[in-house]
Write a protein that holds these residues in place. Sequence first.
Motif, mmCIF file in Angstrom:
data_model
loop_
_atom_site.group_PDB
_atom_site.id
_atom_site.type_symbol
_atom_site.label_atom_id
_atom_site.label_comp_id
_atom_site.label_asym_id
_atom_site.label_seq_id
_atom_site.Cartn_x
_atom_site.Cartn_y
_atom_site.Cartn_z
ATOM 1 N N VAL A 32 0.880 -1.175 0.000
ATOM 2 C CA VAL A 32 0.000 0.000 0.000
ATOM 3 C C VAL A 32 0.914 1.220 0.000
ATOM 4 O O VAL A 32 1.559 1.526 1.003
ATOM 5 C CB VAL A 32 -0.935 0.002 1.224
ATOM 6 N N ASP A 33 0.992 1.887 -1.144
ATOM 7 C CA ASP A 33 1.944 2.982 -1.359
ATOM 8 C C ASP A 33 1.247 4.318 -1.088
ATOM 9 O O ASP A 33 0.480 4.811 -1.915
ATOM 10 C CB ASP A 33 2.453 2.917 -2.799
ATOM 11 N N THR A 34 1.504 4.901 0.061
ATOM 12 C CA THR A 34 0.813 6.137 0.429
ATOM 13 C C THR A 34 1.239 7.315 -0.439
ATOM 14 O O THR A 34 0.444 8.237 -0.669
ATOM 15 C CB THR A 34 1.030 6.484 1.914
ATOM 16 N N ASP A 35 2.473 7.298 -0.937
ATOM 17 C CA ASP A 35 2.920 8.371 -1.824
ATOM 18 C C ASP A 35 2.178 8.303 -3.151
ATOM 19 O O ASP A 35 1.760 9.327 -3.706
ATOM 20 C CB ASP A 35 4.428 8.270 -2.032
ATOM 21 N N ARG A 36 1.994 7.095 -3.658
ATOM 22 C CA ARG A 36 1.247 6.926 -4.905
ATOM 23 C C ARG A 36 -0.211 7.347 -4.717
ATOM 24 O O ARG A 36 -0.811 7.969 -5.601
ATOM 25 C CB ARG A 36 1.320 5.466 -5.366
ATOM 26 N N ILE A 37 -0.768 7.004 -3.570
ATOM 27 C CA ILE A 37 -2.138 7.427 -3.272
ATOM 28 C C ILE A 37 -2.223 8.954 -3.267
ATOM 29 O O ILE A 37 -3.145 9.546 -3.847
ATOM 30 C CB ILE A 37 -2.606 6.852 -1.926
ATOM 31 N N ALA A 38 -1.254 9.597 -2.612
ATOM 32 C CA ALA A 38 -1.254 11.065 -2.550
ATOM 33 C C ALA A 38 -1.172 11.674 -3.942
ATOM 34 O O ALA A 38 -1.869 12.650 -4.253
ATOM 35 C CB ALA A 38 -0.096 11.548 -1.683
ATOM 36 N N ARG A 39 -0.324 11.111 -4.794
ATOM 37 C CA ARG A 39 -0.205 11.634 -6.164
ATOM 38 C C ARG A 39 -1.518 11.489 -6.921
ATOM 39 O O ARG A 39 -1.933 12.394 -7.639
ATOM 40 C CB ARG A 39 0.927 10.913 -6.912
ATOM 41 N N SER A 40 -2.169 10.341 -6.761
ATOM 42 C CA SER A 40 -3.415 10.111 -7.500
ATOM 43 C C SER A 40 -4.512 11.081 -7.047
ATOM 44 O O SER A 40 -5.343 11.502 -7.852
ATOM 45 C CB SER A 40 -3.882 8.665 -7.329
ATOM 46 N N LEU A 41 -4.510 11.437 -5.783
ATOM 47 C CA LEU A 41 -5.515 12.374 -5.275
ATOM 48 C C LEU A 41 -5.381 13.748 -5.899
ATOM 49 O O LEU A 41 -6.368 14.485 -6.019
ATOM 50 C CB LEU A 41 -5.389 12.493 -3.752
ATOM 51 N N ALA A 42 -4.150 14.105 -6.294
ATOM 52 C CA ALA A 42 -3.886 15.439 -6.837
ATOM 53 C C ALA A 42 -3.757 15.446 -8.351
ATOM 54 O O ALA A 42 -3.390 16.461 -8.941
ATOM 55 C CB ALA A 42 -2.620 16.010 -6.199
ATOM 56 N N GLU A 43 -4.071 14.322 -8.990
ATOM 57 C CA GLU A 43 -4.076 14.266 -10.449
ATOM 58 C C GLU A 43 -5.403 14.813 -10.980
ATOM 59 O O GLU A 43 -6.363 14.998 -10.213
ATOM 60 C CB GLU A 43 -3.879 12.820 -10.913
ATOM 61 N N PRO A 44 -5.488 15.086 -12.294
ATOM 62 C CA PRO A 44 -6.767 15.560 -12.850
ATOM 63 C C PRO A 44 -7.920 14.634 -12.477
ATOM 64 O O PRO A 44 -7.825 13.415 -12.649
ATOM 65 C CB PRO A 44 -6.505 15.539 -14.367
ATOM 66 N N GLY A 45 -8.961 15.213 -11.915
ATOM 67 C CA GLY A 45 -10.103 14.422 -11.488
ATOM 68 C C GLY A 45 -9.941 13.778 -10.127
ATOM 69 O O GLY A 45 -10.854 13.101 -9.647
ATOM 70 N N GLY A 46 -8.798 13.993 -9.490
ATOM 71 C CA GLY A 46 -8.533 13.388 -8.184
ATOM 72 C C GLY A 46 -9.411 13.973 -7.099
ATOM 73 O O GLY A 46 -9.916 15.104 -7.202
ATOM 74 N N ALA A 47 -9.570 13.207 -6.025
ATOM 75 C CA ALA A 47 -10.512 13.592 -4.967
ATOM 76 C C ALA A 47 -10.097 14.860 -4.222
ATOM 77 O O ALA A 47 -10.932 15.476 -3.553
ATOM 78 C CB ALA A 47 -10.654 12.436 -3.970
ATOM 79 N N ALA A 48 -8.831 15.257 -4.322
ATOM 80 C CA ALA A 48 -8.368 16.444 -3.591
ATOM 81 C C ALA A 48 -8.387 17.723 -4.422
ATOM 82 O O ALA A 48 -8.166 18.814 -3.887
ATOM 83 C CB ALA A 48 -6.954 16.212 -3.062
ATOM 84 N N ILE A 49 -8.639 17.611 -5.720
ATOM 85 C CA ILE A 49 -8.463 18.770 -6.603
ATOM 86 C C ILE A 49 -9.386 19.928 -6.250
ATOM 87 O O ILE A 49 -8.952 21.088 -6.185
ATOM 88 C CB ILE A 49 -8.648 18.357 -8.079
ATOM 89 N N ASP A 50 -10.644 19.659 -6.005
ATOM 90 C CA ASP A 50 -11.566 20.755 -5.696
ATOM 91 C C ASP A 50 -11.140 21.493 -4.427
ATOM 92 O O ASP A 50 -11.169 22.736 -4.371
ATOM 93 C CB ASP A 50 -12.996 20.222 -5.532
ATOM 94 N N ALA A 51 -10.741 20.733 -3.416
ATOM 95 C CA ALA A 51 -10.317 21.358 -2.160
ATOM 96 C C ALA A 51 -9.033 22.163 -2.349
ATOM 97 O O ALA A 51 -8.876 23.250 -1.766
ATOM 98 C CB ALA A 51 -10.129 20.291 -1.082
ATOM 99 N N ILE A 52 -8.106 21.648 -3.164
ATOM 100 C CA ILE A 52 -6.863 22.381 -3.423
ATOM 101 C C ILE A 52 -7.169 23.683 -4.165
ATOM 102 O O ILE A 52 -6.634 24.749 -3.834
ATOM 103 C CB ILE A 52 -5.882 21.505 -4.229
ATOM 104 N N ARG A 53 -8.047 23.611 -5.144
ATOM 105 C CA ARG A 53 -8.418 24.820 -5.886
ATOM 106 C C ARG A 53 -9.096 25.840 -4.965
ATOM 107 O O ARG A 53 -8.783 27.032 -5.003
ATOM 108 C CB ARG A 53 -9.357 24.460 -7.044
ATOM 109 N N ASN A 54 -9.985 25.358 -4.124
ATOM 110 C CA ASN A 54 -10.710 26.268 -3.233
ATOM 111 C C ASN A 54 -9.795 26.905 -2.196
ATOM 112 O O ASN A 54 -9.961 28.073 -1.834
ATOM 113 C CB ASN A 54 -11.839 25.512 -2.528
ATOM 114 N N ASP A 55 -8.841 26.124 -1.697
ATOM 115 C CA ASP A 55 -7.985 26.610 -0.610
ATOM 116 C C ASP A 55 -6.818 27.453 -1.122
ATOM 117 O O ASP A 55 -6.486 28.484 -0.541
ATOM 118 C CB ASP A 55 -7.452 25.420 0.194
ATOM 119 N N PHE A 56 -6.204 27.022 -2.233
ATOM 120 C CA PHE A 56 -4.973 27.670 -2.697
ATOM 121 C C PHE A 56 -5.174 28.574 -3.907
ATOM 122 O O PHE A 56 -4.329 29.412 -4.198
ATOM 123 C CB PHE A 56 -3.921 26.609 -3.022
#
Length: 202
Positions: A32-56
């Motif tokens: 279970v690669d947590t770094d790979r998971i983190a990268r996927s969250l911040a890729e296009p369509g990733g689950a973190a993108i909306d929050a990153i856009r809203n916050d930053f």
Amino acid sequence: MPGCWRVGLTGGIGSGKSTVAALLAGLGAIVVDTDRIARSLAEPGGAAIDAIRNDFGAEFIDAAGGMDRARMRSAVFADAAVRRRLEAILHPLIGAETDRQAAAAEGPIVVFDVPLLAESATWRARVDEVWVIDCAEETQVRRIVARSGWSSDAARAVIASQTSRTRRRAIADVVIDNDAITLDALAEIVGTLWTARAGLHA
């Protein structure tokens, strides 16, 4: 994951942690690669993108719709508060996906590849053993420069931002010294560790 032996695998950038993770996967470990998971969250369509856009702001989103990693890396290194804001977005999502993958794991050993395990207040209690991949800083710098094209100064800055070798080794149940050894020698060490544990937890 009932019955699986849980290994927390960590090491500084350029230590060879990813190589060890690949060797373990080849032996049959669920990684279970947590770094790979983190990268996927911040890729296009990733689950973190909306929050990153809203916050930053939109300037931290690249033309493809993913996080602008170079811009974010510069911001994080320049300001610890920015790092904490990003972590507040990513860490709960990483934790949820890590738990999902671990729950689906079948086999004697599940390996959690966690670059910042030593910096975490919670990871040590979640695993049965911590394996630390260790080498000299000069070895780290040489490897980082060779694979990424970064300058030596940039490599040293990243190393300095991570926890110390002393702290990592202090939390380790197993230390794998990956300095002046060949890949075959490293594979032999990893294979011996795997055999000892897989036999007990099959």
